[in-house]
Design a protein around this motif. Structure first.
Motif, PDB file in Angstrom:
ATOM      1  N   LEU A 150     133.814  17.770 -16.117  1.00  0.00           N
ATOM      2  CA  LEU A 150     132.557  18.526 -16.054  1.00  0.00           C
ATOM      3  C   LEU A 150     131.986  18.553 -14.641  1.00  0.00           C
ATOM      4  O   LEU A 150     131.367  19.529 -14.234  1.00  0.00           O
ATOM      5  N   PHE A 151     132.214  17.481 -13.868  1.00  0.00           N
ATOM      6  CA  PHE A 151     131.781  17.512 -12.459  1.00  0.00           C
ATOM      7  C   PHE A 151     132.515  18.632 -11.724  1.00  0.00           C
ATOM      8  O   PHE A 151     131.931  19.342 -10.908  1.00  0.00           O
ATOM      9  N   TRP A 152     133.802  18.762 -12.021  1.00  0.00           N
ATOM     10  CA  TRP A 152     134.589  19.855 -11.416  1.00  0.00           C
ATOM     11  C   TRP A 152     133.929  21.196 -11.730  1.00  0.00           C
ATOM     12  O   TRP A 152     133.708  22.015 -10.846  1.00  0.00           O
ATOM     13  N   ILE A 153     133.579  21.379 -12.981  1.00  0.00           N
ATOM     14  CA  ILE A 153     133.049  22.682 -13.381  1.00  0.00           C
ATOM     15  C   ILE A 153     131.634  22.910 -12.841  1.00  0.00           C
ATOM     16  O   ILE A 153     131.311  23.971 -12.302  1.00  0.00           O
ATOM     17  N   ILE A 154     130.799  21.879 -12.939  1.00  0.00           N
ATOM     18  CA  ILE A 154     129.397  22.075 -12.551  1.00  0.00           C
ATOM     19  C   ILE A 154     129.257  22.140 -11.024  1.00  0.00           C
ATOM     20  O   ILE A 154     128.572  23.021 -10.488  1.00  0.00           O
ATOM     21  N   LEU A 155     129.923  21.212 -10.326  1.00  0.00           N
ATOM     22  CA  LEU A 155     129.854  21.266  -8.859  1.00  0.00           C
ATOM     23  C   LEU A 155     130.542  22.524  -8.348  1.00  0.00           C
ATOM     24  O   LEU A 155     130.084  23.163  -7.391  1.00  0.00           O
ATOM     25  N   GLY A 156     131.653  22.893  -9.012  1.00  0.00           N
ATOM     26  CA  GLY A 156     132.335  24.128  -8.629  1.00  0.00           C
ATOM     27  C   GLY A 156     131.420  25.333  -8.815  1.00  0.00           C
ATOM     28  O   GLY A 156     131.325  26.199  -7.937  1.00  0.00           O
ATOM     29  N   GLY A 157     130.746  25.376  -9.957  1.00  0.00           N
ATOM     30  CA  GLY A 157     129.811  26.478 -10.212  1.00  0.00           C
ATOM     31  C   GLY A 157     128.722  26.514  -9.143  1.00  0.00           C
ATOM     32  O   GLY A 157     128.358  27.588  -8.632  1.00  0.00           O
ATOM     33  N   THR A 158     128.202  25.340  -8.790  1.00  0.00           N
ATOM     34  CA  THR A 158     127.167  25.272  -7.753  1.00  0.00           C
ATOM     35  C   THR A 158     127.700  25.832  -6.430  1.00  0.00           C
ATOM     36  O   THR A 158     127.035  26.640  -5.763  1.00  0.00           O
ATOM     37  N   GLY A 159     128.924  25.401  -6.076  1.00  0.00           N
ATOM     38  CA  GLY A 159     129.535  25.886  -4.833  1.00  0.00           C
ATOM     39  C   GLY A 159     129.700  27.397  -4.844  1.00  0.00           C
ATOM     40  O   GLY A 159     129.460  28.064  -3.832  1.00  0.00           O
ATOM     41  N   CYS A 160     130.103  27.939  -5.985  1.00  0.00           N
ATOM     42  CA  CYS A 160     130.282  29.394  -6.081  1.00  0.00           C
ATOM     43  C   CYS A 160     128.959  30.119  -5.894  1.00  0.00           C
ATOM     44  O   CYS A 160     128.884  31.144  -5.220  1.00  0.00           O
ATOM     45  N   VAL A 161     127.907  29.597  -6.520  1.00  0.00           N
ATOM     46  CA  VAL A 161     126.612  30.267  -6.411  1.00  0.00           C
ATOM     47  C   VAL A 161     126.139  30.241  -4.954  1.00  0.00           C
ATOM     48  O   VAL A 161     125.706  31.270  -4.409  1.00  0.00           O
ATOM     49  N   TYR A 162     126.250  29.086  -4.285  1.00  0.00           N
ATOM     50  CA  TYR A 162     125.839  29.016  -2.876  1.00  0.00           C
ATOM     51  C   TYR A 162     126.663  29.974  -2.016  1.00  0.00           C
ATOM     52  O   TYR A 162     126.125  30.700  -1.180  1.00  0.00           O
ATOM     53  N   ASN A 163     127.984  29.983  -2.237  1.00  0.00           N
ATOM     54  CA  ASN A 163     128.825  30.898  -1.473  1.00  0.00           C
ATOM     55  C   ASN A 163     128.482  32.346  -1.762  1.00  0.00           C
ATOM     56  O   ASN A 163     128.472  33.189  -0.859  1.00  0.00           O
ATOM     57  N   GLY A 164     128.214  32.610  -3.032  1.00  0.00           N
ATOM     58  CA  GLY A 164     127.883  33.974  -3.425  1.00  0.00           C
ATOM     59  C   GLY A 164     126.626  34.454  -2.730  1.00  0.00           C
ATOM     60  O   GLY A 164     126.583  35.549  -2.148  1.00  0.00           O
ATOM     61  N   ILE A 165     125.585  33.613  -2.763  1.00  0.00           N
ATOM     62  CA  ILE A 165     124.328  33.995  -2.112  1.00  0.00           C
ATOM     63  C   ILE A 165     124.576  34.286  -0.643  1.00  0.00           C
ATOM     64  O   ILE A 165     124.120  35.287  -0.102  1.00  0.00           O
ATOM     65  N   ARG A 166     125.307  33.396  -0.032  1.00  0.00           N
ATOM     66  CA  ARG A 166     125.509  33.500   1.417  1.00  0.00           C
ATOM     67  C   ARG A 166     126.296  34.740   1.804  1.00  0.00           C
ATOM     68  O   ARG A 166     125.891  35.512   2.669  1.00  0.00           O
ATOM     69  N   SER A 167     127.443  34.922   1.152  1.00  0.00           N
ATOM     70  CA  SER A 167     128.351  35.923   1.688  1.00  0.00           C
ATOM     71  C   SER A 167     128.050  37.345   1.226  1.00  0.00           C
ATOM     72  O   SER A 167     128.227  38.282   1.984  1.00  0.00           O
ATOM     73  N   ILE A 168     127.596  37.505   0.020  1.00  0.00           N
ATOM     74  CA  ILE A 168     127.373  38.875  -0.442  1.00  0.00           C
ATOM     75  C   ILE A 168     125.939  39.302  -0.216  1.00  0.00           C
ATOM     76  O   ILE A 168     125.650  40.371   0.315  1.00  0.00           O
ATOM     77  N   LEU A 169     125.012  38.446  -0.600  1.00  0.00           N
ATOM     78  CA  LEU A 169     123.608  38.850  -0.495  1.00  0.00           C
ATOM     79  C   LEU A 169     123.090  38.677   0.926  1.00  0.00           C
ATOM     80  O   LEU A 169     121.974  39.058   1.222  1.00  0.00           O
ATOM     81  N   LYS A 170     123.927  38.083   1.796  1.00  0.00           N
ATOM     82  CA  LYS A 170     123.536  37.877   3.189  1.00  0.00           C
ATOM     83  C   LYS A 170     122.187  37.168   3.297  1.00  0.00           C
ATOM     84  O   LYS A 170     121.317  37.542   4.059  1.00  0.00           O
ATOM     85  N   ILE A 171     122.048  36.164   2.431  1.00  0.00           N
ATOM     86  CA  ILE A 171     120.774  35.456   2.403  1.00  0.00           C
ATOM     87  C   ILE A 171     121.019  33.982   2.683  1.00  0.00           C
ATOM     88  O   ILE A 171     121.979  33.400   2.192  1.00  0.00           O
ATOM     89  N   GLU A 172     120.167  33.388   3.467  1.00  0.00           N
ATOM     90  CA  GLU A 172     120.306  31.973   3.780  1.00  0.00           C
ATOM     91  C   GLU A 172     119.452  31.144   2.836  1.00  0.00           C
ATOM     92  O   GLU A 172     118.448  31.587   2.297  1.00  0.00           O
ATOM     93  N   PHE A 173     119.860  29.921   2.641  1.00  0.00           N
ATOM     94  CA  PHE A 173     119.053  28.971   1.885  1.00  0.00           C
ATOM     95  C   PHE A 173     118.887  27.751   2.761  1.00  0.00           C
ATOM     96  O   PHE A 173     119.528  27.638   3.813  1.00  0.00           O
ATOM     97  N   SER A 174     118.072  26.818   2.327  1.00  0.00           N
ATOM     98  CA  SER A 174     117.830  25.656   3.174  1.00  0.00           C
ATOM     99  C   SER A 174     119.022  24.700   3.119  1.00  0.00           C
ATOM    100  O   SER A 174     119.331  24.145   2.055  1.00  0.00           O
ATOM    101  N   PRO A 175     119.710  24.477   4.240  1.00  0.00           N
ATOM    102  CA  PRO A 175     120.850  23.562   4.218  1.00  0.00           C
ATOM    103  C   PRO A 175     120.417  22.122   3.985  1.00  0.00           C
ATOM    104  O   PRO A 175     121.177  21.334   3.418  1.00  0.00           O
ATOM    105  N   GLN A 176     119.176  21.784   4.405  1.00  0.00           N
ATOM    106  CA  GLN A 176     118.703  20.415   4.189  1.00  0.00           C
ATOM    107  C   GLN A 176     118.588  20.117   2.700  1.00  0.00           C
ATOM    108  O   GLN A 176     119.099  19.104   2.201  1.00  0.00           O
ATOM    109  N   ILE A 177     117.922  21.027   1.986  1.00  0.00           N
ATOM    110  CA  ILE A 177     117.747  20.817   0.547  1.00  0.00           C
ATOM    111  C   ILE A 177     119.110  20.741  -0.135  1.00  0.00           C
ATOM    112  O   ILE A 177     119.373  19.870  -0.964  1.00  0.00           O
ATOM    113  N   ALA A 178     120.000  21.661   0.262  1.00  0.00           N
ATOM    114  CA  ALA A 178     121.322  21.694  -0.376  1.00  0.00           C
ATOM    115  C   ALA A 178     122.090  20.404  -0.109  1.00  0.00           C
ATOM    116  O   ALA A 178     122.798  19.901  -0.986  1.00  0.00           O
TER     117      ALA A 178
END
Lengths: 136, 445
Positions: free
Chosen positions: B58-86
Motif C-alpha cells: 500500500l505504501f507503493w500505491i499511495i506514495l506512488g499516487g502522491t508522486g504522480c499527482v505532484y508530477n502531474g501538477i508540475r508538468s502539465i498544469l505548469k503550476i508550482e507547489f511549495s517544495p518545503q511542505i512537500a
C-alpha cells in the motif's frame, strides 16, 4: 462543465454524509436494547492485540490460513477447550500465545458474543428472488 | 540543501518503487508459510509477514499516487507547489514507515482487517496528508477549467483523509461498543479507502493518455465525467457488498448490492470502446509506458467482470472468505494499480528512454513475463478459492485442515508465479532506478 460537476459532487457528498451519520448512530440505537459487558468489548481488543485476524475470520472477513472462528464457541467438540489448547500450544502456522488469565477470559466473552450474534455458516443462507441472501 | 532543486514528485516515486521491492520480498516469504507452516514461525512468522507485505504494497500505491499527482501538477498544469511542505510531507511518511515496520517486528499490531498497524503511526500519515491537501489545493485554485483527472485527484485526496480518519473511530469506546457496527464501519472504510487511491491512479491513467496521445480530449469529454461520477457514487455507496453475511442493517446490504450493479455500465463502456481503441493500440504499441496502460485496461476488464459477479449476493455466498477474494485484491493492486504506476514511473523517471521509440527485446520480455506470471498467480488463487467455496457449502465437510491440504498444488503454483512477479518487478525497478539521481533534480519544464 465545471459548474455542473461541482453541483453533482456536492449532492453526492451530502448523501454520503447522511448515509455515514446513519451508520454512526447505530451503536446508540442498539445499546438501548442490548447490555454489553466490559469483558466483551475488551475481548475484541485482545483479539486485535494478538492479531488473530491475520489468519482467522469473523463472518468470512479476515485472513485465510486458519478457519473462521465466528461460531467456534457453539461448534461440537470445539468451544472453550479447543480455544485454550490452541492458544497454549499453537499448531501448523499458528504460534503459541501467552495470554494472561484476564485476557483469556475476555477473549472467551468476546467469542461467545460473536457466536451469539448470528451464524457465519454460508449453508445457513438462502437467496431470495432479488439474488439477495437471507438467513433461513 | 536547496529544496527548490529537488523533484519531489520523483522523490515520492523512487521511494514508492523501493517499497514495492520490499513488499514483494515480504510477500514471497509470507507465501512460503503456506507450503512450510514452520517457516520463520519462531522469528517473524506469518503474523508479522502478512501486515508487512500489505503495508509495503500500500505504501507503493499511495506514495506512488502522491508522486504522480505532484508530477502531474508540475508538468502539465505548469503550476508550482511549495517544495518545503512537500518535503516535510515526505519526511513524515518516512517516519511513519519506519515506525510501522518497527511495530510489526516487535509484535505490536492494529489487529484489524486489513491495513492495520499501531494507531500511533497513523498520526504522521494524517499530518502528511493534510500537508498534501494544503499544497495541492493552493496549486489547483489557479486552474480554470478542471479536466476530469484533476477532479479524480481531488476526490482521491479528500476521501483518503476522510476514510483514513474514520478507520480510527474504534478508538472511541462508543464505536467499539457493538462489534457488528464496528465491523460495518471497518468495511465501509476498507471499501472507500481503496476507492480513494483508485481515483488518484485512474486520474493518473487519464492524464497519461492525454499526454501520450498529445490530445486534450480524453480528460474533457462528457462521457469521461459521467464515468467519473459513477466511480465516485460507487466509492461512496457500494462497500456493503463486502458484508452480505454480517448481521448488520438490511438497508446497508441492499444499497451495496444495488449500487454495485451500476458497475455494469463501466463494463459495457469498456467493451464499447474496445473497437475504437484498436487503432490507438496499433499506433502506440511500441511505446513502452503505453503497454502498461494497455495491460491495466485489460486487467480492469477481467477484474471488474469478476468483481461485479462477486457483488451478487447469491454468488458471493460461495466466494466470500475464500481465496477468490484474495485473487480479486491482488489482481487489482498488481494488474491495475501497479501497471498504471509503472507506466507513470517510466514516463516521469525516464522521459528520455523512449525518445526514439526503440523496441527493446529485453524490456518486452520482462513485460510479458510479468503479465503471464500475474495471470497464473490469479488463476491459481481462483481455483483454490473455488475449491474452498465448494467445501464451505457442502453438507458433509471434511475437516478444515484436510481441505487445506487438497489446495497444496494450487499454492505451489501460486508461489512459483509469485517468483515470476518478483523477478519481473525487480528487473523493471532496476531499469527505473538506474541513474535515477538525475530524475530527482529539477530541470526546466
Amino acid at each position: 462543465m465545471k459548474f455542473k460537476a461541482r453541483h453533482t459532487f456536492f449532492i453526492l457528498s451530502v448523501l454520503f454524509l447522511i448515509y455515514t451519520i446513519s451508520i454512526y448512530l447505530e451503536p446508540y440505537n442498539l445499546n438501548n436494547n442490548s447490555a454489553k459487558t466490559k469483558n466483551i468489548i475488551n475481548g475484541k481488543l485482545v483479539w486485535q492485540k494478538y492479531n488473530c485476524q491475520s489468519c482467522h475470520q469473523l463472518y468470512g472477513l479476515g485472513g485465510y490460513l486458519g478457519p473462521d472462528l465466528t461460531n467456534l464457541m457453539s461448534q461440537q467438540n470445539k468451544g472453550e477447550p479447543l480455544l485454550k489448547a490452541m492458544i497454549k500450544s499453537g499448531n501448523k502456522q499458528m504460534p503459541a500465545f501467552n495470554l494472561s488469565d484476564l485476557e483469556m477470559e475476555e477473549l472467551i466473552s468476546f467469542l461467545k458474543a460473536a457466536d451469539n450474534s448470528g451464524s457465519a455458516d454460508p449453508r445457513k443462507f438462502r437467496s431470495n428472488s432479488f439474488g439477495m441472501i437471507e438467513k433461513e | 540543501m536547496n529544496l527548490n532543486k529537488i523533484n519531489i514528485g520523483n522523490l515520492f516515486l523512487v521511494t514508492a518503487i523501493i517499497m514495492l521491492l520490499v513488499g514483494l520480498c515480504f510477500g514471497i516469504l509470507a507465501a512460503f508459510t503456506y507450503l512450510y507452516p514452520n517457516f520463520l514461525k519462531e522469528n517473524i512468522g506469518f503474523i508479522s509477514l502478512r501486515p508487512l507485505h500489505v503495508s509495503s504494497a500500500l505504501f507503493w500505491i499511495i506514495l506512488g499516487g502522491t508522486g504522480c499527482v505532484y508530477n502531474g501538477i508540475r508538468s502539465i498544469l505548469k503550476i508550482e507547489f511549495s517544495p518545503q511542505i512537500a518535503f516535510i510531507q515526505w519526511c513524515l511518511w518516512i517516519v511513519a514507515i519506519i515506525g510501522i515496520f518497527y511495530s510489526y517486528f516487535t509484535h505490536q499490531f492494529g489487529g484489524r482487517e486489513y491495513w492495520e498497524f499501531n494507531p500511533v503511526w497513523a498520526l504522521p500519515i494524517a499530518v502528511a496528508w493534510i500537508l498534501f491537501i494544503i499544497n495541492f489545493s493552493k496549486a489547483i485554485t489557479n486552474v480554470k477549467k478542471w479536466p476530469v483527472y484533476v477532479w479524480m485527484w481531488v476526490t482521491g485526496i479528500v476521501f483518503f483523509l476522510f476514510t483514513f480518519s474514520e478507520n480510527y473511530l474504534w478508538l472511541f469506546p462508543y464505536f467499539r461498543s457493538h462489534f457488528v457496527t464496528d465491523m460495518t464501519i471497518q468495511w465501509k472504510v476498507n471499501g472507500s479507502l481503496v476507492g480513494s487511491w483508485n481515483q488518484m491512479l485512474y486520474g493518473t491513467a487519464f492524464f497519461l493518455m492525454d499526454r501520450i496521445s498529445n490530445s486534450k480530449q480524453v480528460g474533457k469529454n462528457n462521457l469521461a465525467f459521467a464515468m467519473y461520477f459513477l466511480g465516485l457514487f460507487n466509492l461512496m455507496f457500494n462497500w456493503g457488498h463486502h458484508i452480505y453475511t454480517l448481521p448488520t442493517e438490511k438497508y446497508i446490504r441492499y444499497i451495496g448490492y444495488a449500487v454495485s450493479m451500476t458497475e455494469w455500465v463501466f463494463f459495457a463502456k469498456i467493451i464499447y470502446n474496445w473497437k475504437g481503441s484498436l487503432n490507438e493500440i496499433q499506433k502506440n504499441y511500441h511505446y513502452y509506458p503505453y503497454k502498461f496502460i494497455m495491460a491495466a485496461d485489460i486487467w480492469v476488464f477481467i477484474n471488474m467482470g469478476q468483481a461485479i459477479l462477486l457483488s451478487i449476493p447469491a454468488i458471493n455466498l460461495y466466494t466470500h472468505g475464500t481465496h477468490i477474494t484474495v485473487a480479486h485484491a491482488m489482481g487489482t493492486t498488481i494488474g491495475i494499480n501497479s501497471m498504471i504506476l509503472i507506466a507513470a514511473c517510466f514516463e516521469f523517471l525516464k522521459p528520455n528512454l523512449f525518445k526514439n521509440k526503440t523496441n527493446s527485446k529485453y524490456l518486452n520480455f520482462i513485460f510479458w513475463l510479468l503479465q503471464l506470471s500475474l495471470f497464473i498467480f490469479w488463476i491459481s488463487l481462483n481455483i483454490a478459492g473455488i475449491k474452498k467455496g465448494i467445501w464451505q457449502m457442502s453438507e458433509n465437510q471434511i475437516s478444515y485442515s484436510k481441505m487445506m491440504e487438497t489446495l497444496t498444488p494450487y499454492f505451489i503454483i501460486f508461489v512459483i508465479a509469485g517468483f515470476g512477479l518478483l523477478i519481473s518487478f525487480f528487473a523493471i525497478a532496476i531499469k527505473l532506478l538506474k541513474n535515477s539521481t538525475n530524475s530527482l533534480i529539477i530541470n526546466k519544464f
